[in-house]
Enzyme design. Structure first.
Site, PDB file in Angstrom:
ATOM      1  CB  VAL A   1      -5.611  -0.318  -8.706  1.00  0.00           C
ATOM      2  CG1 VAL A   1      -4.390  -0.810  -7.945  1.00  0.00           C
ATOM      3  CG2 VAL A   1      -6.560   0.411  -7.768  1.00  0.00           C
TER       4      VAL A   1
ATOM      5  CB  VAL B   1      -6.025  -2.809   4.418  1.00  0.00           C
ATOM      6  CG1 VAL B   1      -6.515  -1.996   5.616  1.00  0.00           C
ATOM      7  CG2 VAL B   1      -6.631  -4.191   4.434  1.00  0.00           C
TER       8      VAL B   1
ATOM      9  CE  LYS C   1     -10.672  -0.630   2.162  1.00  0.00           C
ATOM     10  NZ  LYS C   1     -11.063   0.759   1.898  1.00  0.00           N
TER      11      LYS C   1
HETATM   12  N1  HSE Z   1     -13.821   2.911  -1.789  1.00  0.00           N
HETATM   13  C1  HSE Z   1     -12.709   2.835  -0.919  1.00  0.00           C
HETATM   14  C2  HSE Z   1     -12.740   4.036  -0.012  1.00  0.00           C
HETATM   15  C3  HSE Z   1     -11.380   2.859  -1.595  1.00  0.00           C
HETATM   16  O1  HSE Z   1     -13.621   4.884  -0.154  1.00  0.00           O
HETATM   17  O2  HSE Z   1     -11.894   4.123   0.844  1.00  0.00           O
HETATM   18  C4  HSE Z   1     -10.774   1.570  -1.917  1.00  0.00           C
HETATM   19  O3  HSE Z   1     -10.650   0.729  -0.822  1.00  0.00           O
END
Ligand code: HSE
Length: 430
Positions: free
Chosen positions: A13, A131, A204
């Site tokens: 990121v 999120v 999230k």
């Molecule tokens: N590992 C997370 C997913 C991505 O599979 O959505 C980052 O939040």
């Protein structure tokens, strides 16, 4: 106006964020008049080629070089995990710097301290990237739908588990094969448990529910169940019945109560959410004024998540420049809403029993369900093996979780029921 940014964490990121700022910086300046300057980037590894070129004096292996730099206005934390990410953020706030982070696990579990500190210091925390990656769902809940009482939020907010479920459905893979594919493709979190056991979705959902309903961070009150126990045959049976199975994060408000849960959920194939496949994410939000809305996009990846990070940087930079009012950034510490205990939740249910194929078995099972106020909507016996166990699939009308659990305990003790009974919750209009 020039705004100096320090980025801690030059991973996926971090690299996406730097790439976007380098490539689209002029566009951002044209649109906002703001020059977002990457003053420092810190990472333990500053030698690896990431496909972006930064002057060598920008790179450092010491987060302190960012935290102590009085010229840095915004600290961007992109290292993930709890420690030392929390210490870095607290130090940044202590030193009067605004913070942008993609760290949902940290905010969901330790966010109270962070948001309180930011509030005390009059600083902003941007967490759009935490999120659903590139989907601007935080801005939607915080700003775009500010005129609404939010009634419900249903999210497919873990791309890894959605990819696994899609592979199990479309390619008839079993769970372990599909997980291995997800790991090979680099979708899973460092610890895949967070993805497959619903923990990442619950982190999230904690943030979404707080924004939607104005409640404190309630991670510990979320009923969380993952997808690792799902069998390919349940996906097939669900599809024969007209449903898809998705790992849904659900937050619903009814009167003065909020339901918070993450679990595999059967939804009718006609619902738009059931068509969200692969690593894609989607969040369905219902507001009392706007009605039903749906947001869809990439929930992970360098550029989609970087897009959200940069949007937060620009928002905070606009506030620093005095261009706009700060967005509502703080999470409430109290509420008069009650988080409904999971045993009181009501929904429809799918059960798969492994039941002996002989007369009278169905009546024993249905008798127990009836005694617990659980009404059957449909029954299918799959196959015919006289005297042997066959799958017996039942769909119920709305029932209460506590009644369902009591009934299942009794049914599982019947000598005509073998092995574990499978339970999947169903969200649909009756
Ligand atoms: N590992 C997370 C997913 C991505 O599979 O959505 C980052 O939040």
């Amino acid at each position: 106006m020039n705004i100096n940014v320090g980025i801690i964490g030059f991973g996926t990121v971090g690299t996406g964020t730097v790439k976007i700022l380098l490539q689209n910086g002029p566009l951002i300046k044209e649109r906002t008049g703001l020059n977002i300057n990457i003053k420092r980037v810190a990472d333990l590894d500053i030698t690896r080629d990431r496909g972006v070129s930064l002057p060598s004096e920008v790179l450092t292996t010491r987060a302190e070089d960012i935290l102590m730099d009085p010229e840095i206005d915004i600290v961007v934390e992109l290292i993930g995990g709890i420690h030392p990410a929390k210490e870095f953020i607290m130090e940044a706030l202590e030193r009067g710097k605004h913070v942008v982070t993609a760290n949902k696990a940290l905010l969901a579990t330790e966010g109270e301290d962070i948001f309180r500190k930011a509030k005390q210091r009059g600083l902003l925390i941007g967490f759009e990237a935490s999120v659903a990656g590139g989907i601007p769902i935080i801005k939607v809940l915080r700003e775009a739908l500010v005129a609404n009482n939010i009634l419900s939020v249903y999210g497919i907010i873990n791309g890894t588990s959605n990819y696994i479920l899609t592979k199990m459905s479309e390619d008839s893979m079993d769970f372990h094969e599909a997980l291995q594919r997800a790991q090979e493709k680099g979708y899973a979190e460092a610890d895949p448990t967070f993805d497959i056991e619903g923990i990442d979705s619950a982190h999230k959902l904690t943030l979404l529910a707080s924004l939607a309903f104005g409640i404190p961070l309630a991670y510990n009150s979320i009923y969380t169940e993952g997808i690792s126990h799902l069998k390919a045959e349940d996906i097939t049976f669900a599809e024969e019945l007209g449903y898809k199975i998705k790992l849904l994060a659900i937050a619903k408000k009814v009167d003065r109560e909020v339901e918070l849960r993450v679990h595999p959920t059967m939804i009718p194939q006609g619902y738009l959410l059931s068509k969200v496949d692969g690593v894609l994410n989607a969040v369905y939000v219902v507001g009392d004024a706007v009605g039903e809305t749906l947001y869809y996009g990439r929930g992970a990846g360098a550029l989609p998540t970087g897009s959200a990070v940069v949007a937060d940087i620009v928002d905070i930079a606009s506030v620093i420049a005095g261009r706009c009012m700060p967005p509502r950034s703080h999470i409430p510490e109290t509420t008069d809403l009650r988080i409904k205990p999971h045993e009181e939740v009501e929904c429809m249910y799918y059960f798969r029993f492994s039941a002996i194929d002989k007369p009278g078995v169905l009546s024993k099972i249905s008798g127990i369900l009836g005694a617990h106020e659980i009404s059957i909507a449909s029954v299918i016996q799959k196959g015919r093996r006289v005297g042997k166990a066959v799958p017996l699939v039942l769909l119920t009308h709305r029932a209460r979780e506590a009644d369902v659990q009591k009934a299942l305990r009794e049914i599982n003790q019947l000598d005509v029921v073998e092995g574990e009974t499978v339970l999947i919750r169903v969200e649909s209009e009756e």
